[in-house]
Write an enzyme that holds these catalytic residues in place. Structure first.
Site, short mmCIF file in Angstrom:
data_model
loop_
_atom_site.label_atom_id
_atom_site.label_comp_id
_atom_site.label_asym_id
_atom_site.label_seq_id
_atom_site.Cartn_x
_atom_site.Cartn_y
_atom_site.Cartn_z
N GLN A 87 0.84 -1.20 0.00
CA GLN A 87 0.00 0.00 0.00
C GLN A 87 0.88 1.25 0.00
O GLN A 87 1.83 1.35 0.76
CB GLN A 87 -0.91 0.00 1.23
CG GLN A 87 -2.02 -1.04 1.19
CD GLN A 87 -3.13 -0.67 0.21
OE1 GLN A 87 -3.24 0.46 -0.24
NE2 GLN A 87 -3.98 -1.64 -0.10
N CYS A 114 -9.76 -0.88 -4.70
CA CYS A 114 -9.14 0.43 -4.95
C CYS A 114 -9.81 1.13 -6.13
O CYS A 114 -9.36 2.19 -6.56
CB CYS A 114 -7.64 0.29 -5.19
SG CYS A 114 -7.22 -0.78 -6.58
#
Length: 457
Positions: free
Chosen positions: A289, A413
């Site tokens: 991330q 996402c």
């Protein structure tokens, strides 16, 4: 509206990711990179089935909610969309975008789901732990640039020496690298002619440990001793510590950061980051991330959603597991966690990280989820999904649903991909209990979403 027509209008709202919905005398048009409340001028460049899309020409009047952008590159660089708004206003926009997409996708759901709004990033500025800067020029035959693509351009590069998404160490490394190669008049790789040497500069820095890994990506069209460049970086006064400098060779025609061959110029080929008490070894291409502090918010949310759904004797599938971050967070509450990831380097890193953290009940498999599910003998008690931006492969969805697990957690996402996949889950006996947005990417058009699905009784 007709193609080529120049119009003016007011931006009513912004749909995901950056689609301004503009009302004008001629009708409604989608104009990217505009903000709610702005009066804009645009040129219609596409009309299809009564729907118009336009290119932003100018902002005639700013939105009443706009402030001065803290970044001098805003508008030229294509990275940020919302940085001229207060952070709270950006959060409202993203929350509304996700809520609208989920509401539409779940129209056929019988019971109400709980939408829990949006969770802010702990730090809206200087949050990125990875940047891929590109070499090029800002104007044709101009001086060497190093930074991000100019908004709306495939070729032009803006030197983002004051970028607010990264901390001072990134900016110092970028400036030093650009100065070094400008002084030597080194040619960049021209994306149209496929000629030149310099392609990208990759910088990764851990938020918790401060360790920095740097990679210069070039073609093999020129031979150059890069030891002096590496030494110039090591002399910089940085807040963090450089632990590795790499030279990666890439002769691919595609404008992507990849490796045909990598040489170590200094130190090691990896660095370490820490999340929620676990330690992770991260290499040049490992998926991780990009907002470490935001990732703790995201993964803490996942743990909360898991709650008591996982039994101590249960098996958890972590599909699209990357470097195994989520799998390792689940390991203490399950008998076994099986992670599946198509990138072999990420799988190797996941195995090393599990060993590093003393976790013996994690198994990581390299392969396409679509194929691996046919080969697994184990049956899951719970499934975690964290697919790439395009969502789950349509042929993999039925295989996931066929396990019939009580609970599934979907981390996305790209909420448009999530909304599409949720409709398939709904059609096959699942419903969404809870959903929340998590702002992992402040000022950009991107957003993470977490949903808890349960099987209908």
């Amino acid at each position: 509206m007709k193609k080529g027509q120049v119009c003016e209008g007011i931006v009513e709202r912004v749909d995901f990711p950056n689609k301004g919905i503009v009302k004008s005398e001629g009708g409604t048009c989608v104009v990217k990179n505009s903000l709610p409340g702005q009066k804009v001028s645009f040129c219609v460049n596409k009309v299809r089935k009564g729907k118009a899309e336009g290119r932003l020409l100018s902002v005639i009047e700013k939105s009443p909610k706009e402030t001065e952008s803290p970044c001098p590159h805003f508008g030229d660089c294509g990275g940020c969309v919302f940085i001229s708004l207060p952070y709270e206003e950006q959060l409202k926009i993203k929350e509304e975008q996700v809520k609208k997409l989920l509401d539409t996708a779940l129209e056929g759901q019988e019971r109400e789901y709980l939408f829990e709004g949006i969770k802010a990033s702990p730090s809206p500025y200087e949050y990125r732990n990875k940047m891929e800067f590109s070499f090029g020029d800002e104007v044709k035959d101009g001086p060497l640039s190093l930074g991000m693509h100019k908004r709306g351009s495939f070729y032009d590069i803006v030197t983002v020496s004051e970028c607010k998404l990264v901390d001072g160490d990134y900016r110092r490394i970028l400036k030093a690298t650009l100065s070094y190669f400008r002084t030597r008049d080194t040619a960049f790789y021209h994306r149209l002619r496929h000629e030149g040497f310099l392609r990208h500069l990759l910088v990764r820095k851990a938020s918790k440990t401060g360790e920095i890994l740097i990679a210069l990506i070039t073609t093999t069209q020129q031979s150059m001793d890069l030891s002096e460049w590496a030494e110039s970086l090591l002399k910089l006064e940085l807040d963090g510590k450089i632990v590795g400098i790499l030279h990666t060779k890439n002769d691919s025609v595609a404008d992507v950061v990849k490796s045909d061959e990598t040489a170590l110029l200094y130190g090691q080929d990896h660095f370490y980051e820490e999340l929620l008490g676990l330690r992770f070894k991260i290499s040049q291409f490992s998926f991780f991330q990009t907002n470490s502090l935001g990732a703790e918010i995201l993964y803490d949310t996942v743990r909360e959603y898991v709650g008591k759904s996982v039994k101590k004797d249960g098996v958890v599938f972590d599909l699209y597991s990357g470097t195994g971050t989520i799998a390792q967070l689940m390991a203490p509450v399950a008998r076994k966690v099986i992670g599946v990831e198509i990138v072999e380097e990420a799988v190797q890193a996941a195995k090393e990280n599990a060993k590093l953290n003393g976790l013996s009940n994690c198994e990581f498999i390299a392969g396409d989820v679509l194929k691996v599910l046919d080969e697994l003998a184990e049956k899951p008690d719970m499934i975690l999904l964290d697919p790439p931006r395009d969502g789950i492969h349509p042929k993999a969805l039925p295989k996931i649903i066929a396990y019939g697990v009580e609970n599934i957690i979907y981390i996305s996402c790209k909420p448009t991909s999530l909304a599409r996949d949720l409709q398939v889950f709904l059609e096959n006996g699942y419903e969404v209990e809870r959903g929340v947005a998590v702002d992992q990417f402040p000022w950009t058009g991107n957003i993470e979403t977490v949903c808890l699905l349960s099987k209908k009784p």
